[in-house]
Design a protein around this motif. Structure first.
Motif, PDB file in Angstrom:
ATOM      1  N   GLY A 251     -13.088  -2.510 -11.098  1.00 17.73           N
ATOM      2  CA  GLY A 251     -13.517  -1.079 -10.635  1.00 17.73           C
ATOM      3  C   GLY A 251     -13.230  -0.894  -9.157  1.00 17.73           C
ATOM      4  N   SER A 252     -12.963  -2.187  -8.465  1.00 12.40           N
ATOM      5  CA  SER A 252     -12.727  -2.243  -7.049  1.00 12.40           C
ATOM      6  C   SER A 252     -11.381  -1.360  -6.844  1.00 12.40           C
ATOM      7  CB  SER A 252     -12.606  -3.470  -6.273  1.00 12.40           C
ATOM      8  OG  SER A 252     -11.710  -4.301  -7.067  1.00 12.40           O
ATOM      9  N   LEU A 253     -11.307  -0.900  -5.556  1.00  7.63           N
ATOM     10  CA  LEU A 253     -10.043   0.190  -4.951  1.00  7.63           C
ATOM     11  C   LEU A 253      -9.102  -0.885  -4.045  1.00  7.63           C
ATOM     12  CD1 LEU A 253     -12.060   3.356  -4.447  1.00  7.63           C
ATOM     13  CD2 LEU A 253     -10.432   2.671  -6.405  1.00  7.63           C
ATOM     14  N   LEU A 254      -7.932  -0.776  -4.350  1.00  2.00           N
ATOM     15  CA  LEU A 254      -6.713  -1.215  -3.484  1.00  2.00           C
ATOM     16  C   LEU A 254      -6.593  -0.030  -2.330  1.00  2.00           C
ATOM     17  CD1 LEU A 254      -4.461  -2.903  -5.856  1.00  2.00           C
ATOM     18  CD2 LEU A 254      -6.066  -4.224  -4.268  1.00  2.00           C
ATOM     19  N   PRO A 255      -6.450  -0.359  -1.279  1.00  2.00           N
ATOM     20  CA  PRO A 255      -6.153   0.478  -0.134  1.00  2.00           C
ATOM     21  C   PRO A 255      -4.616   1.244  -0.403  1.00  2.00           C
ATOM     22  CG  PRO A 255      -5.553  -1.446   0.713  1.00  2.00           C
ATOM     23  CD  PRO A 255      -6.331  -1.823  -0.611  1.00  2.00           C
ATOM     24  N   TRP A 256      -5.130   2.671  -0.136  1.00  2.00           N
ATOM     25  CA  TRP A 256      -3.742   3.342  -0.248  1.00  2.00           C
ATOM     26  C   TRP A 256      -3.473   4.351   0.989  1.00  2.00           C
ATOM     27  CZ3 TRP A 256      -4.514   8.634  -1.085  1.00  2.00           C
ATOM     28  CH2 TRP A 256      -5.766   9.189  -1.645  1.00  2.00           C
TER      29      TRP A 256
ATOM     30  N   SER B 249      -4.889   2.972  -7.870  1.00  2.00           N
ATOM     31  CA  SER B 249      -5.623   1.970  -6.940  1.00  2.00           C
ATOM     32  C   SER B 249      -6.632   1.278  -7.260  1.00  2.00           C
ATOM     33  CB  SER B 249      -5.923   2.665  -5.256  1.00  2.00           C
ATOM     34  OG  SER B 249      -6.862   3.760  -5.721  1.00  2.00           O
ATOM     35  N   LYS B 250      -7.243   1.727  -8.515  1.00  2.00           N
ATOM     36  CA  LYS B 250      -8.419   1.143  -9.020  1.00  2.00           C
ATOM     37  C   LYS B 250      -7.880  -0.144  -9.912  1.00  2.00           C
ATOM     38  CE  LYS B 250     -12.543   2.774 -11.426  1.00  2.00           C
ATOM     39  NZ  LYS B 250     -13.241   3.754 -11.807  1.00  2.00           N
TER      40      LYS B 250
ATOM     41  N   GLY C 287       0.930  -1.156   0.165  1.00  2.00           N
ATOM     42  CA  GLY C 287      -0.036  -0.117   0.199  1.00  2.00           C
ATOM     43  C   GLY C 287       0.868   1.219  -0.015  1.00  2.00           C
ATOM     44  N   LEU C 288       2.135   1.116   0.835  1.00  2.00           N
ATOM     45  CA  LEU C 288       2.854   2.280   0.926  1.00  2.00           C
ATOM     46  C   LEU C 288       3.464   2.449  -0.735  1.00  2.00           C
ATOM     47  CD1 LEU C 288       4.685   1.812   3.934  1.00  2.00           C
ATOM     48  CD2 LEU C 288       3.237   3.652   3.537  1.00  2.00           C
TER      49      LEU C 288
END
Length: 338
Positions: free
Chosen positions: A312-317, A307-308, A299-300
């Protein structure tokens, strides 16, 4: 005799200045500017200016970078001459620092003037500060945050809370005075605890509905009256995620201009692994969950635009490097990797 005394005094003063560090000389010069109105007005004629419009800083794009221009007093006046009452506008500026060479820096909000005219003249744009902190150089972000906080304070403290009469800003913008009551008002900050919670092998991050999509950060909340930092951390963690802090450690602090002028007190808190089930306060948070080391490391590396996913889902950032939350997360990673 008087001439001899003055010469000796100048030599002694010069020697004393050389004995002091650059930092001490700079701080004493800034203090003089705050206390000596005539000296500050003189400094406004030779200083540099950071421009804002309705609390949004002026940025200029150069390739892939965004620069924060420092306009000379002459450049600033040239812009203001396009509008009526130019001289009065310079008086609205606030002192925000100075260089090691004692060149003073001022911030000036031109929110009542036509934004497009200024942007066209200077070949740049006024950008919301939350967005600006993601793209400007790390050395510029603290100055922009300070400038916005001070400008906002003056905007919201134009009247005396006792008499209702207008207050007057001193040239440096370090205070406001009500002539009717004699009360002097100084800018204040609100203490906020920001806490990275860990159960030993995982860390807890959360998001509020107002956050940009996909962004998670450490828990935070204002200190209540009468609380110390330790009490505020324990209360906030209990309120927001239903966990009891067993031990905590202070890390660092940071000025943060949102929602007004806050002093962020960064801490690490440890909770028992056997009692680490989250009970989230849905009025405060949209989501809160545990992250493992590998997920944090990935995430870093991630930026908001990356992040998309394809579905369509989002990865955490996580927050940008300029934010103390980023520092807390990186400290946790180093601790886990040691």
């Amino acid at each position: 005799m008087a001439a001899v005394y003055q010469a000796l005094h100048r030599r002694a003063s010069s020697l004393l200045c050389r004995l002091h560090s650059t930092y001490v000389r700079k701080m004493r010069y800034l203090n003089k500017l705050k206390e000596d109105d005539s000296l500050c007005r003189q400094a406004q004629t030779s200083g540099t200016f950071y421009l804002f419009h309705s609390l949004s800083p002026f940025l200029r794009k150069a390739g892939k970078k965004y620069l924060v221009p420092q306009l000379s007093a002459a450049e600033t006046r040239r812009i203001l001459e396009k509008f009526p009452e130019a001289e009065q506008w310079m008086e609205k500026s606030v002192l925000i620092g100075c260089s090691d060479e004692h060149i003073p820096h001022f911030a000036l909000d031109l929110g009542a003037l036509e934004k497009s005219v200024i942007e066209s003249e200077l070949q740049g744009s006024f950008t919301d500060l939350r967005k600006a902190l993601f793209v400007v150089d790390g050395k510029d972000s603290p100055l922009l945050a300070l400038a916005q906080s001070l400008l906002r304070w003056h905007e919201s403290h134009q009247y005396c809370s006792k008499t209702g009469q207008p207050t007057q800003k001193n040239p440096a913008g370090s205070k406001r005075v009500c002539q009717a009551s004699g009360i002097t008002y100084y800018p204040q900050v609100s203490p906020v605890v920001i806490t990275l919670v860990s159960d030993g092998s995982r860390c807890l991050l959360a998001r509020q509905p107002s956050f940009p999509p996909g962004m998670f950060t450490a828990l935070s909340g204002f200190c209540d009256v009468g609380e110390n930092v330790e009490e505020a951390v324990r209360r906030e963690v209990a309120e927001e995620v239903g966990l009891e802090v067993e031990s905590l450690r202070y890390s660092a602090s940071q000025h943060w201009p949102f929602p007004s002028s806050s002093l962020m007190l960064g801490c690490h808190a440890l909770v028992g692994a056997q009692r680490a089930e989250i009970s989230m306060d849905s009025l405060e948070l949209e989501e809160a969950r545990w992250f493992g080391l590998e997920e944090i490391v990935e995430g870093l590396k991630r930026e908001p635009r990356s992040s998309k996913q394809d579905d369509g889902s989002l990865l955490p950032w996580f927050p940008p490097k300029q934010a103390i939350a980023h520092q807390l997360i990186c400290e946790w990673v180093r601790q886990q990797s040691a």
